[in-house]
Design a protein around this motif. Structure first.
Motif, mmCIF file in Angstrom:
data_model
loop_
_atom_site.group_PDB
_atom_site.id
_atom_site.type_symbol
_atom_site.label_atom_id
_atom_site.label_comp_id
_atom_site.label_asym_id
_atom_site.label_seq_id
_atom_site.Cartn_x
_atom_site.Cartn_y
_atom_site.Cartn_z
ATOM 1 N N THR A 12 1.040 -1.265 0.007
ATOM 2 C CA THR A 12 0.050 0.029 0.133
ATOM 3 C C THR A 12 0.881 1.128 0.256
ATOM 4 O OG1 THR A 12 -1.612 -1.294 1.327
ATOM 5 C CG2 THR A 12 -1.930 1.321 1.104
ATOM 6 N N PRO A 13 0.553 2.335 -0.729
ATOM 7 C CA PRO A 13 1.307 3.490 -0.864
ATOM 8 C C PRO A 13 1.323 4.107 0.571
ATOM 9 C CG PRO A 13 -0.212 3.322 -2.631
ATOM 10 C CD PRO A 13 -0.582 2.250 -1.735
ATOM 11 N N PHE A 14 2.452 4.923 0.819
ATOM 12 C CA PHE A 14 2.829 5.218 2.579
ATOM 13 C C PHE A 14 1.555 6.179 2.884
ATOM 14 C CE2 PHE A 14 4.361 8.460 5.309
ATOM 15 C CZ PHE A 14 5.242 7.791 6.243
ATOM 16 N N ALA A 15 1.228 7.029 2.008
ATOM 17 C CA ALA A 15 0.264 7.838 2.547
ATOM 18 C C ALA A 15 -1.096 7.327 2.798
ATOM 19 C CB ALA A 15 -0.180 9.304 1.366
ATOM 20 N N ALA A 17 -1.383 4.114 3.403
ATOM 21 C CA ALA A 17 -1.422 3.052 4.483
ATOM 22 C C ALA A 17 -1.351 3.881 5.946
ATOM 23 C CB ALA A 17 0.059 2.384 4.270
ATOM 24 N N ALA A 18 -0.644 5.181 6.028
ATOM 25 C CA ALA A 18 -0.604 5.738 7.234
ATOM 26 C C ALA A 18 -2.007 6.140 7.620
ATOM 27 C CB ALA A 18 0.249 6.971 6.994
ATOM 28 N N ALA A 19 -2.931 6.747 6.450
ATOM 29 C CA ALA A 19 -4.197 7.157 7.009
ATOM 30 C C ALA A 19 -5.038 5.826 7.422
ATOM 31 C CB ALA A 19 -4.979 7.842 5.380
ATOM 32 N N ILE A 20 -4.928 4.888 6.889
ATOM 33 C CA ILE A 20 -5.537 3.665 7.151
ATOM 34 C C ILE A 20 -5.262 3.288 8.721
ATOM 35 C CG2 ILE A 20 -5.719 1.377 7.022
ATOM 36 C CD1 ILE A 20 -5.376 1.508 3.911
ATOM 37 N N VAL A 21 -4.056 3.347 9.087
ATOM 38 C CA VAL A 21 -3.600 2.958 10.338
ATOM 39 C C VAL A 21 -4.020 4.294 11.386
ATOM 40 C CG1 VAL A 21 -1.649 2.686 12.013
ATOM 41 C CG2 VAL A 21 -1.603 1.900 9.547
ATOM 42 N N ALA A 22 -4.082 5.294 11.003
ATOM 43 C CA ALA A 22 -4.496 6.360 11.797
ATOM 44 C C ALA A 22 -5.817 6.200 12.057
ATOM 45 C CB ALA A 22 -4.107 7.794 11.190
ATOM 46 N N GLN A 23 -6.913 6.047 10.976
ATOM 47 C CA GLN A 23 -8.058 5.598 11.081
ATOM 48 C C GLN A 23 -8.586 4.731 12.023
ATOM 49 O OE1 GLN A 23 -10.232 4.622 7.399
ATOM 50 N NE2 GLN A 23 -12.265 4.942 8.375
ATOM 51 N N ARG A 24 -7.752 3.650 11.860
ATOM 52 C CA ARG A 24 -8.142 2.309 12.918
ATOM 53 C C ARG A 24 -7.729 2.908 14.250
ATOM 54 N NH1 ARG A 24 -4.518 -1.149 14.810
ATOM 55 N NH2 ARG A 24 -5.097 -3.294 15.762
ATOM 56 N N GLU A 25 -6.760 3.559 14.648
ATOM 57 C CA GLU A 25 -6.447 3.890 16.076
ATOM 58 C C GLU A 25 -7.451 4.758 16.501
ATOM 59 O OE1 GLU A 25 -3.496 3.426 17.723
ATOM 60 O OE2 GLU A 25 -2.808 1.776 16.542
ATOM 61 N N ILE A 26 -7.788 5.868 15.691
ATOM 62 C CA ILE A 26 -8.892 6.580 16.175
ATOM 63 C C ILE A 26 -10.311 6.034 16.485
ATOM 64 C CG2 ILE A 26 -10.429 8.737 15.446
ATOM 65 C CD1 ILE A 26 -8.027 9.749 13.887
ATOM 66 N N MET A 27 -10.725 5.124 15.562
ATOM 67 C CA MET A 27 -11.842 4.513 15.763
ATOM 68 C C MET A 27 -11.891 3.579 17.064
ATOM 69 S SD MET A 27 -13.845 5.975 13.704
ATOM 70 C CE MET A 27 -15.206 5.075 14.092
ATOM 71 N N THR A 28 -10.797 2.983 17.065
ATOM 72 C CA THR A 28 -10.587 1.721 18.270
ATOM 73 C C THR A 28 -10.702 2.775 19.567
ATOM 74 O OG1 THR A 28 -8.914 0.440 17.127
ATOM 75 C CG2 THR A 28 -9.041 0.522 19.460
ATOM 76 N N LYS A 29 -10.211 3.844 19.717
ATOM 77 C CA LYS A 29 -10.353 4.626 20.840
ATOM 78 C C LYS A 29 -11.655 5.253 21.049
ATOM 79 C CE LYS A 29 -6.789 5.420 23.684
ATOM 80 N NZ LYS A 29 -6.966 4.929 25.114
ATOM 81 N N LEU A 30 -12.379 5.713 19.923
ATOM 82 C CA LEU A 30 -13.757 6.270 19.762
ATOM 83 C C LEU A 30 -14.781 5.074 20.215
ATOM 84 C CD1 LEU A 30 -13.717 8.840 17.004
ATOM 85 C CD2 LEU A 30 -13.475 9.142 19.619
ATOM 86 N N ARG A 31 -14.522 3.979 20.033
ATOM 87 C CA ARG A 31 -15.433 2.831 20.399
ATOM 88 C C ARG A 31 -15.251 2.413 21.847
ATOM 89 N NH1 ARG A 31 -13.638 0.519 15.167
ATOM 90 N NH2 ARG A 31 -15.327 0.950 13.394
ATOM 91 N N SER A 32 -14.332 2.765 22.549
ATOM 92 C CA SER A 32 -13.860 2.412 23.917
ATOM 93 C C SER A 32 -14.801 3.198 24.571
ATOM 94 C CB SER A 32 -12.477 2.587 24.061
ATOM 95 O OG SER A 32 -12.200 2.716 25.490
ATOM 96 N N LYS A 33 -15.843 2.534 25.551
ATOM 97 C CA LYS A 33 -16.404 3.275 26.634
ATOM 98 C C LYS A 33 -15.370 4.125 27.630
ATOM 99 C CE LYS A 33 -20.816 0.652 25.669
ATOM 100 N NZ LYS A 33 -21.765 -0.149 26.419
ATOM 101 N N ALA A 34 -14.606 3.278 28.172
ATOM 102 C CA ALA A 34 -13.671 3.815 29.068
ATOM 103 C C ALA A 34 -13.184 5.054 28.817
ATOM 104 C CB ALA A 34 -12.461 2.510 29.432
ATOM 105 N N PHE A 35 -12.493 4.983 27.340
ATOM 106 C CA PHE A 35 -11.924 6.358 26.929
ATOM 107 C C PHE A 35 -12.980 7.603 26.903
ATOM 108 C CE2 PHE A 35 -11.265 9.117 23.234
ATOM 109 C CZ PHE A 35 -10.035 9.627 23.496
ATOM 110 N N LEU A 36 -14.157 7.238 26.522
ATOM 111 C CA LEU A 36 -15.208 8.431 26.422
ATOM 112 C C LEU A 36 -15.703 8.710 27.618
ATOM 113 C CD1 LEU A 36 -17.437 6.860 23.401
ATOM 114 C CD2 LEU A 36 -15.639 8.558 23.291
ATOM 115 N N VAL A 37 -15.768 7.839 28.753
ATOM 116 C CA VAL A 37 -16.328 8.038 29.908
ATOM 117 C C VAL A 37 -15.145 9.079 30.692
ATOM 118 C CG1 VAL A 37 -16.858 7.189 32.329
ATOM 119 C CG2 VAL A 37 -17.846 6.272 30.030
ATOM 120 N N SER A 38 -13.921 8.637 30.740
ATOM 121 C CA SER A 38 -12.746 9.213 31.347
ATOM 122 C C SER A 38 -12.807 10.442 30.769
ATOM 123 C CB SER A 38 -11.418 8.424 31.118
ATOM 124 O OG SER A 38 -11.176 8.085 29.713
#
Length: 368
Positions: A12-15, A17-38
């Motif tokens: 996958t091209p660099f840009a 690939a980086a966007a896909i990984v960044a989106q995955r990191e963001i969505m993982t956090k936003l789906r975390s109830k612990a993160f949202l509550v804290s």
């Protein structure tokens, strides 16, 4: 490598690939109830603190009731914090004090002051001090910041920087170790460049951290608007803006270094020892800024140190001890250091990601 070449090789091209990984990191956090509550609790606690700091004196205001006669009413009337009750005689004043209806009484007297303060079981110190003859006062710097207020402002900036850097830095580190320990990273590296993975993790968590800091800054300014606090609207407006700007760049540096530190280990149990140098780099400047919050020379030095600049510069802006060009110079130094840290972290990350077993030393990671 061009996009066409990357596609032919199945990578996958660099840009992208980086966007896909960044989106995955963001969505993982936003789906975390612990993160949202804290986050909600943290921001809510800051908003409540802002309200209490501005409305506290009004909420917990207590007035002292003082009984007087018509002859002594002028000595107390109009003084903030005192409620005057005019009674018909000196005996009525004494009875009001004895019954506890008022805290003190003020009567006429033949002494030098012409006044007599009446108390019940102990001397009403506040009334005595109010009626005492005091010398004239000259203030050399009436607009100088309150040292105690300066101390708490330094703590506030430090806590926000420290907690956000540690929280999201540890999140990045834990994510790197989990992917390495589960060997998922080996699958990712088949189609995604290592530096793209690093860039995506740093980008995704940086966006989350920036959002949290911007939310906190907005809540503080909203609290100032609600309460009409000139300190928050005027005194801290520009320091908060500089804090957000410096934190934005400084966090990218810390995020990259946290990812590199995590790449050195293969087990979560070893993550603490690998990231401890970064913890010290964050904690020591934070502690020094709090200790030397009223020391102009110490704050000046720390405003040019990348790890302490996000807290030291806003403090100097608040104190008014900084020339207009100094925050820009601090920002430039921090940006240059961040670029160097990213290049360093990329080398360490790329060369340590596939190494397993004992923890890799920093200097060994830089060797080919």
């Amino acid at each position: 490598m061009t996009t066409a070449t990357a596609a032919r090789r199945g990578r996958t091209p660099f840009a992208q690939a980086a966007a896909i990984v960044a989106q995955r990191e963001i969505m993982t956090k936003l789906r975390s109830k612990a993160f949202l509550v804290s986050t909600a609790l943290f921001v809510g606690a800051i908003f409540v603190m802002v309200l209490l700091s501005s409305l506290g004196p009004q909420l917990f205001d207590s007035t002292t009731r003082v009984a007087v006669t018509e002859q002594t009413a002028s000595a107390i009337e109009g003084v903030e914090g005192y409620e005057v009750e005019v009674l018909g005689s000196a005996q009525a004043v004494r009875e009001a004090v004895e019954s506890g209806d008022v805290s003190a009484g003020v009567l006429q007297d033949d002494g030098p002051s012409g006044l007599l303060v009446v108390g019940d079981r102990e001397a009403p110190t506040g009334v005595l001090q109010l009626l005492s003859v005091q010398p004239e006062l000259e203030l050399l710097d009436p607009n100088a910041p309150d040292p105690m207020l300066t101390y708490f402002i330094g703590i506030a900036f430090g806590i926000v920087f420290f907690s956000s850097a540690i929280t999201f830095g540890q999140t990045i580190a834990q994510s790197v170790v989990e992917e390495k320990q589960s060997r998922i990273v080996e699958i990712m590296l088949a189609t995604v460049p290592a530096r793209a993975i690093l860039a995506g993790k740093v980008l995704g968590n940086s966006i989350l951290a920036f959002g949290q800091i911007a939310l906190i800054a907005g809540v503080v300014l909203l609290g100032g608007a609600v309460t009409g606090s000139q300190l928050l609207l005027d005194g801290l407006g520009m320091p908060i803006i500089w804090f957000v700007a410096l934190f934005t760049i400084g966090f990218v540096m810390l995020a990259a270094l946290y990812a590199a530190a995590a790449a050195l280990v293969s087990r979560s149990e070893d993550l603490g020892s690998a990231s401890s140098p970064l913890m010290m780099l964050i904690m020591i400047p934070y502690i020094l800024v709090i200790i030397f919050n009223n020391n102009p020379l110490a704050l000046q030095i720390m405003s040019y140190v990348p790890f302490s600049a996000p807290v030291a510069v806003p403090m100097r802006v608040y104190l008014g001890t900084m020339e207009w060009w100094e925050p820009l110079l601090s920002l430039a130094i921090l940006a240059a250091t961040t670029v160097g840290a990213i290049l360093f972290a990329a080398l360490v990350y790329e060369r340590s990601l596939l190494k397993t077993g004992a923890m890799v030393k920093w200097r060994d990671a830089l060797k080919r």
